[in-house]
Design a protein around this motif. Sequence first.
Motif, mmCIF file in Angstrom:
data_model
loop_
_atom_site.group_PDB
_atom_site.id
_atom_site.type_symbol
_atom_site.label_atom_id
_atom_site.label_comp_id
_atom_site.label_asym_id
_atom_site.label_seq_id
_atom_site.Cartn_x
_atom_site.Cartn_y
_atom_site.Cartn_z
ATOM 1 N N ARG A 149 0.874 -15.640 7.172
ATOM 2 C CA ARG A 149 0.533 -15.274 5.689
ATOM 3 C C ARG A 149 -0.365 -14.062 5.688
ATOM 4 N NH1 ARG A 149 -1.734 -21.183 3.666
ATOM 5 N NH2 ARG A 149 -1.803 -20.215 1.682
ATOM 6 N N LEU A 150 -0.921 -14.157 6.738
ATOM 7 C CA LEU A 150 -1.866 -12.780 6.766
ATOM 8 C C LEU A 150 -0.735 -11.376 7.098
ATOM 9 C CD1 LEU A 150 -4.812 -13.815 9.047
ATOM 10 C CD2 LEU A 150 -4.865 -12.541 6.651
ATOM 11 N N TYR B 69 2.416 -9.817 -2.332
ATOM 12 C CA TYR B 69 2.288 -11.226 -1.562
ATOM 13 C C TYR B 69 0.833 -11.498 -1.761
ATOM 14 C CZ TYR B 69 2.907 -14.924 1.681
ATOM 15 O OH TYR B 69 3.098 -16.034 2.200
ATOM 16 N N HIS C 223 6.962 -19.255 -0.425
ATOM 17 C CA HIS C 223 6.171 -18.098 0.017
ATOM 18 C C HIS C 223 5.947 -18.318 1.278
ATOM 19 C CE1 HIS C 223 5.830 -16.760 -3.867
ATOM 20 N NE2 HIS C 223 5.290 -17.756 -4.492
ATOM 21 N N ARG C 224 5.779 -19.960 1.849
ATOM 22 C CA ARG C 224 5.557 -20.049 3.246
ATOM 23 C C ARG C 224 6.868 -19.544 4.017
ATOM 24 N NH1 ARG C 224 1.331 -23.405 4.791
ATOM 25 N NH2 ARG C 224 0.716 -23.460 2.460
ATOM 26 N N HIS D 90 -0.682 -15.246 -0.959
ATOM 27 C CA HIS D 90 -0.723 -16.617 -0.763
ATOM 28 C C HIS D 90 -1.334 -16.604 0.662
ATOM 29 C CE1 HIS D 90 2.244 -16.975 -3.886
ATOM 30 N NE2 HIS D 90 2.647 -15.696 -3.458
ATOM 31 N N LEU D 91 -2.587 -15.973 0.720
ATOM 32 C CA LEU D 91 -3.337 -16.409 1.989
ATOM 33 C C LEU D 91 -4.039 -17.875 2.063
ATOM 34 C CD1 LEU D 91 -5.532 -13.101 2.059
ATOM 35 C CD2 LEU D 91 -3.920 -13.815 3.738
ATOM 36 N N SER D 92 -4.231 -18.305 3.121
ATOM 37 C CA SER D 92 -5.184 -19.492 3.362
ATOM 38 C C SER D 92 -6.671 -19.392 2.621
ATOM 39 C CB SER D 92 -5.262 -20.286 4.489
ATOM 40 O OG SER D 92 -5.907 -19.163 5.457
ATOM 41 N N GLY E 217 -2.317 -8.027 -1.763
ATOM 42 C CA GLY E 217 -1.390 -7.973 -0.802
ATOM 43 C C GLY E 217 -0.231 -7.059 -0.795
ATOM 44 N N LYS E 218 0.403 -6.679 0.307
ATOM 45 C CA LYS E 218 1.271 -5.728 0.449
ATOM 46 C C LYS E 218 2.799 -6.205 -0.563
ATOM 47 C CE LYS E 218 -0.795 -2.705 2.555
ATOM 48 N NZ LYS E 218 -0.850 -2.661 4.173
ATOM 49 N N ASN F 40 8.261 -24.752 -0.500
ATOM 50 C CA ASN F 40 7.483 -23.537 -0.620
ATOM 51 C C ASN F 40 8.037 -22.188 -0.167
ATOM 52 O OD1 ASN F 40 5.416 -21.522 -0.662
ATOM 53 N ND2 ASN F 40 3.792 -23.162 0.037
ATOM 54 N N ASP G 79 -1.571 -19.585 9.078
ATOM 55 C CA ASP G 79 -2.360 -18.493 8.557
ATOM 56 C C ASP G 79 -2.136 -17.035 9.061
ATOM 57 O OD1 ASP G 79 -3.920 -20.630 7.301
ATOM 58 O OD2 ASP G 79 -5.648 -20.204 8.499
ATOM 59 N N ALA H 40 6.850 -15.947 4.550
ATOM 60 C CA ALA H 40 6.023 -15.479 5.678
ATOM 61 C C ALA H 40 6.365 -15.841 7.323
ATOM 62 C CB ALA H 40 4.444 -16.386 5.475
ATOM 63 N N LYS I 81 2.319 -11.091 6.293
ATOM 64 C CA LYS I 81 2.931 -10.866 5.044
ATOM 65 C C LYS I 81 1.998 -10.094 3.978
ATOM 66 C CE LYS I 81 6.695 -11.168 3.166
ATOM 67 N NZ LYS I 81 7.815 -10.470 3.797
ATOM 68 N N THR I 82 0.736 -10.276 3.907
ATOM 69 C CA THR I 82 -0.188 -9.770 3.140
ATOM 70 C C THR I 82 -0.403 -8.387 3.708
ATOM 71 O OG1 THR I 82 -1.275 -11.937 2.829
ATOM 72 C CG2 THR I 82 -2.612 -9.953 2.151
ATOM 73 N N ASP J 115 1.501 -6.585 5.745
ATOM 74 C CA ASP J 115 2.940 -5.771 6.137
ATOM 75 C C ASP J 115 2.943 -5.838 7.755
ATOM 76 O OD1 ASP J 115 4.702 -4.420 5.042
ATOM 77 O OD2 ASP J 115 4.304 -2.465 4.881
ATOM 78 N N LYS K 212 0.939 -27.872 -6.845
ATOM 79 C CA LYS K 212 1.822 -26.777 -6.854
ATOM 80 C C LYS K 212 2.445 -26.638 -8.302
ATOM 81 C CE LYS K 212 6.264 -26.047 -4.255
ATOM 82 N NZ LYS K 212 7.197 -26.091 -5.445
#
Lengths: 185, 185
Positions: free
Chosen positions: A36-37, B167, A77-78, B169-171, B163-164, A75, A33, A81, A39-40, A42, B17
């Motif tokens: 991913r935050l 991106y 994207h994971r 892909h948050l939970s 997202g920056k 994945n 979590d 992150a 990455k969102t 920056d 997915k």
Amino acid sequence: MGVRLYMGLVHFPVYNKNHEKIASAITTLDIHDLARLAKTYDVKRVFIVTPLDDQQKLARRVLSHWIQGYGGRYNRHRKEALECVSVVESLKQAMGRIQEIEGEPPLIIATDAANQEERSISWIDARQAIWSNQVVALMFGTAWGLHEEVIKEANRVLTPIPGKGGYNHLSVRTAAAIILDRLAG
Amino acid sequence: MGVRLYMGLVHFPVYNKNHEKIASAITTLDIHDLARLAKTYDVKRVFIVTPLDDQQKLARRVLSHWIQGYGGRYNRHRKEALECVSVVESLKQAMGRIQEIEGEPPLIIATDAANQEERSISWIDARQAIWSNQVVALMFGTAWGLHEEVIKEANRVLTPIPGKGGYNHLSVRTAAAIILDRLAG
């Protein structure tokens, strides 16, 4: 130009329910979590702070699965992150890494569910620090929150998230989400 | 006067997915995180939506442990939060419950990581609806997000969290935290 923002998720020293100093166990979902935050919003790097050998190994196994292993192919994207996550043994080591990267020490802002009158920093001022390109490290505590030793090592302590009717018992994952959105969103 | 806000965490129908329609498994941490968010932001009830019998049982076992069982004595803040959670078999059943409580149907706002041009609602308008005392139900999808059937049943679809660098892909836990803080904080 991006922000120079870092996050730390501290597993020691934190409090348990009885306000004793403990090392908490890693919740692997937290790593996902927070990555991913990051990455969102920056964030440049997330530090998972634990002095426990087996816990460091667990965290590194999670990272390796999602970066080099099957997870990364499953994945991307994971993978993307989790590549911004580092496992370190102490807050001091995390701060040393930031100093190496940025060439200057960060402003350490601790987060706490309780109000810390001394050295508290408002949301507006924290946002201002981040957006004026200061190097900032946001520290989050697991379990029942950051031990006062960490609070003392921090330069400032962020004003708590005010819950309706005084309820202030968010998970560290959701608190970190709200704080990042308010400061870096 | 408080807001008349509800949340639903949908496990069916959602996408996997490969963009297939599935029922996702319950993540027990989600129930805790959403309940604690609800308590923080004065949400009246959280609906855990799943048609699967064993998954309903799992969710009810978690609730019962923390409300009637040992968990409730161990952590009363958790008990207090989880008391606002209901397990239902469908979105329709959740909406029926809200209608019973409020005497009117809610404005259903779906959340989606992708932009839905049709029927999209801005953050400002969604906040306005909530604070003008409309009955509002926010729908969150697990797995790879709400199936288009749910999107179609909703009255509006919230603008995604930007997202920056694109991106997004948050939970679901952290996305729900950010959305609640922006709309009801």
